[in-house]
Design a protein around this motif. Structure first.
Motif, PDB file in Angstrom:
ATOM      1  N   PHE A 521       0.854  -1.184   0.000  1.00  0.00           N
ATOM      2  CA  PHE A 521       0.000   0.000   0.000  1.00  0.00           C
ATOM      3  C   PHE A 521       0.896   1.243   0.000  1.00  0.00           C
ATOM      4  N   GLU A 522       0.600   2.199  -0.885  1.00  0.00           N
ATOM      5  CA  GLU A 522       1.371   3.443  -0.947  1.00  0.00           C
ATOM      6  C   GLU A 522       0.403   4.622  -1.047  1.00  0.00           C
ATOM      7  N   ILE A 523       0.558   5.584  -0.134  1.00  0.00           N
ATOM      8  CA  ILE A 523      -0.213   6.833  -0.177  1.00  0.00           C
ATOM      9  C   ILE A 523       0.812   7.963  -0.307  1.00  0.00           C
ATOM     10  N   ARG A 524       0.812   8.623  -1.464  1.00  0.00           N
ATOM     11  CA  ARG A 524       1.839   9.636  -1.762  1.00  0.00           C
ATOM     12  C   ARG A 524       1.160  10.954  -2.134  1.00  0.00           C
ATOM     13  N   ASP A 525       1.740  12.078  -1.697  1.00  0.00           N
ATOM     14  CA  ASP A 525       1.179  13.391  -2.026  1.00  0.00           C
ATOM     15  C   ASP A 525       2.316  14.367  -2.318  1.00  0.00           C
ATOM     16  N   ASN A 526       1.974  15.529  -2.884  1.00  0.00           N
ATOM     17  CA  ASN A 526       2.969  16.570  -3.144  1.00  0.00           C
ATOM     18  C   ASN A 526       2.647  17.815  -2.303  1.00  0.00           C
ATOM     19  N   GLY A 527       2.256  17.540  -1.036  1.00  0.00           N
ATOM     20  CA  GLY A 527       1.856  18.621  -0.139  1.00  0.00           C
ATOM     21  C   GLY A 527       2.995  19.201   0.666  1.00  0.00           C
ATOM     22  N   GLU A 528       2.710  19.525   1.951  1.00  0.00           N
ATOM     23  CA  GLU A 528       3.650  20.267   2.794  1.00  0.00           C
ATOM     24  C   GLU A 528       4.929  19.486   3.092  1.00  0.00           C
TER      25      GLU A 528
END
Length: 743
Positions: A521-528
């Protein structure tokens, strides 16, 4: 001078005692290893029906155990001997051997060996027709194995309990239930002999129930295992049982062939044992007699040498002890009062520590009860706050009023999030979280989570990309509620810290066999993003990336702590890769039992799923019954639904609701749980007796102590905890209305 003399005597005593004990311990360890090898070889010989070889090894192990006075090995030798006598149908000798083993194991406190002996004794009692006593000993063994969580041995208890049911009252169906239980417990075991035996008796039960094809399948599985491991006795019995099946099926040629194979192998085993017995008899009065005499003399010589050493050491120790006692008597007398005062002080401190421990436990229990009660009581007024805020926002407020109402809505949702997080954390710390094993579709489960979070992402201007590996099996077995909770916290965290950005949810298959699949499982974002120095602390309670982040985004810092605890419960761990200003990536692995393989064929690939919430149009003109005793809650729920052109009716309690459903047609029921008279659960049970199709959704304030499984088992289709976000409220109602229309 006195101190020097005392030190010299202590050194002398320690040196001689250490040398003697070290030599004795080394000798006992070597003998113990030899005994263990003999016992292992004896068990292997028994399984291959090499009885004479087994008896030789058991005689040797018993003699060696007696030579070092090792009662545990002596008991185990007698227990294995009893098993051999059981196979040879010498039940009186077997009873004598197993009773001696049990007596020694009870004396030494060897519970694991005792449980093994209980099973052996139960098997002997079964063959002697003493079924009541056999049951008692199986129960005694089961109690020990349950305390030690020994699944393999619990499987043996279930297997022998099923055999006992066949012998006692010919209850073949109950026997098959026990055999199924044994098969589950033995699934991960490498005990090939018991697996072969299990399939043999399953075949016997199925023959009696006229399930001949299933019986043939069982006995062939037993023979396959027995041939792989050369279990002679099981091969003989298996061919005989297969011959019996073919005879019932009116296939005489096959029946005769397997019967001949059984007799041929039985003669071979008999000849092997007869030959070995003859060789032993021929040499017993020759070489072995001389060897036994020499061994006896060698043992006597060794005993004499030991006796001389012991006598010498005893003399030295006696002199040393007399001198030491003389020197110490005065010191002991003078220090007696000081030691007594120290004991009194220690007792006092122990009492104080015990009292402090009890007070701490009471305080912890009081804290858990307080949190459970206060958070539950907060939900009812909070439902009124959030519900009325939603209604006011839909009544065309002025811009100034709208700004205040949005602030009120945000505060209500923040307070709800805080309550839920405190409940989850309190439950985890109190060890009240239990895993639920059920079948589910992982892709559909994640899609439901993303639909629930879609509105929050849209408010932030954030896009969610869902990539799901098509080779992942359709049906998995695990705890879908815990997985949803983990993903809601992780994805919700990414939404919170990602504005006008992107979030990727990637689910991949890492490996798979016939029974289990390991998924990534991978949860990736380009946030803070999170700074390096804060990444280790971010999973602790009430911790966030920085004070500035807390002021900008709010929150309690509990979400990631809950994720870490839940993954630990699922035997996994969370991994984080992040850089301040460049987003974050959370990864973890989970293993599931596979119940149905994926439908997709061809090479493994991922596809991005579009997340779309169902439209509210499906609710128009639908008739929904609201079962609720609180007048304010009735009004709020009714107005929220009627704003979406739903026809609503209200019942003040469960009894009225049952009458209305009997006399009117409704498309869906929203059922409160805690009401005067009969509860919502009792009302739903009554409704299901005459209407099994209508969707019933529990609309209630769920507390820590309530078991969510109870809702589903009693006929509820879903649960909406109060207070709720209206978007999630409509999503669940639309889902069940849409499902009913497609039926």
């Amino acid at each position: 001078m006195k101190n020097l003399t005392l030190s010299l005597f202590f050194c002398l005593v320690y040196f001689y005692a250490f040398a003697f004990q070290n030599s004795k311990a080394k000798n006992e360890d070597e003998t113990g290893e030899k005994i263990q090898r003999l016992l292992n070889d004896a068990e292997s010989s028994i399984l291959r029906y090499n009885f004479d070889g087994a008896i030789k090894k058991l005689d040797s192990s018993i003699a060696l155990s007696k030579s070092i006075n090792h009662e545990r090995y002596l008991a185990l030798s007698n227990s294995i001997l009893a098993n051999l006598q059981y196979i040879q149908h010498d039940f009186d000798a077997g009873t004598k051997s197993i009773k001696e083993a049990i007596s020694l194991q009870e004396k030494t406190g060897d519970n694991i060996g005792l449980a093994y002996s209980y099973i052996q004794y139960a098997k002997i009692l079964d063959m002697k027709g003493e079924f009541g006593k056999a049951k008692e000993y199986l129960s005694l063994a089961e109690d020990i194995y349950q305390k030690n969580d020994n699944r393999e041995q619990l499987g043996l208890v279930a297997l022998n309990r099923g055999i006992l049911q066949i012998h006692e009252n010919l209850d073949y169906k109950a026997a098959l239930d026990n055999f199924h239980n044994a098969e589950v417990h033995l699934s991960a075991s490498d005990n090939a002999y018991e697996k072969s035996r299990l399939n043999y008796f399953k075949a016997s039960a199925n023959i009696s129930l006229n399930n001949l094809d299933e019986a043939e399948k069982n006995i062939r599985k037993s023979l396959e295992i027995s041939h792989q491991h050369s279990f002679g006795g099981m091969i003989v019995s298996g061919n005989k049982k297969l011959s019996e099946i073919f005879e019932i099926k009116k296939q005489p040629d096959s029946a005769l062939a397997h019967l001949q194979a059984s007799f041929a192998l039985k003669d071979s085993i008999y000849n092997m044992n007869e030959e070995e017995l003859a060789n032993e008899a021929n040499s017993r009065y020759g070489h072995d007699a001389l060897k036994n005499t020499l061994s006896s003399l060698t043992l006597q010589n060794a005993e004499q040498e030991k006796s001389l050493k012991v006598n010498k050491l005893t003399t030295i120790l006696s002199v040393a002890l007399i001198t030491i006692l003389s020197l110490l008597t005065l010191s002991l007398y003078k220090n007696n009062n000081l030691r007594a005062r120290a004991n009194d002080l220690l007792q006092k401190k122990n009492t104080e520590l015990t009292l402090a421990k009890e007070n701490a436990e009471k305080a912890s229990l009081a804290k858990a009860q307080f949190l459970s009660t206060i958070t539950h009581e907060l939900r009812t007024p909070l439902y009124a706050v959030t519900g009325l805020t939603h209604l006011l926002l839909e009544e065309s407020p002025t811009e100034n009023q709208k700004e205040h109402l949005n602030s009120l809505k945000f505060s209500g949702e923040y307070l709800l999030s805080l309550i839920n997080n405190i409940l989850d954390l309190n439950k985890l710390e109190a060890n009240k979280v239990e895993l639920m094993e059920t079948t589910f579709n992982l892709k559909r489960r994640i899609s439901d989570v993303l639909i629930a979070l879609k509105n929050s992402a849209d408010e932030k201007g954030t896009k969610i990309h869902f990539n799901f590996d098509n080779s992942i099996p359709n049906k998995l077995k695990g705890d879908p509620l815990k997985i949803s909770q983990i993903l809601i916290n992780l994805i919700g965290n990414s939404i919170k810290f990602t504005e006008n950005g992107d979030i990727w949810i990637n689910i991949t298959k890492l490996e798979q066999n016939d029974k289990y699949a390991s998924l990534g499982f991978e949860i990736r974002d380009n946030g803070e993003g999170i700074s390096k120095e804060k990444q280790k602390a971010i999973f602790e309670n009430f911790t966030q990336g920085s004070t500035q982040i807390n002021r900008k985004f709010g929150g309690t810092g509990l979400g990631l702590s809950i994720v870490k605890n839940l993954l630990s419960l699922l035997n996994s761990e969370i991994n984080l890769e992040s850089e301040l200003g460049n987003g974050s990536k959370f990864t973890f692995k989970l293993q599931f039992e596979v119940l149905e393989t994926a439908t997709a064929t061809g090479p493994k690939k991922q596809e991005e799923e579009k997340i779309e919430a169902p439209s509210n149009d499906i609710m128009i003109d639908k008739k929904i019954l609201i079962v609720e005793d609180n007048k304010i809650n009735q009004m709020i729920t009714r107005k929220i639904l009627e704003k979406n052109k739903v026809n609503c009716d209200v019942a003040d309690n469960g009894t009225i609701a049952i009458d209305k459903i009997k006399n009117s047609d409704f498309d869906l029921i929203l059922m409160d749980i805690h009401m005067p008279g009969i509860s919502g659960i009792e009302a739903t049970v009554e409704i299901r007796k005459f209407n099994k199709e209508i969707p019933v959704i529990a609309l209630t304030a769920v507390t820590l102590d309530e078991n969510l499984d109870e809702f589903y088992l009693n006929g509820f289709n879903d649960i909406i905890p109060k207070p709720y976000k209206t978007e999630e409220f409509f999503t669940k109602i639309n889902k069940h209305l849409a499902a009913r229309e497609t039926v």
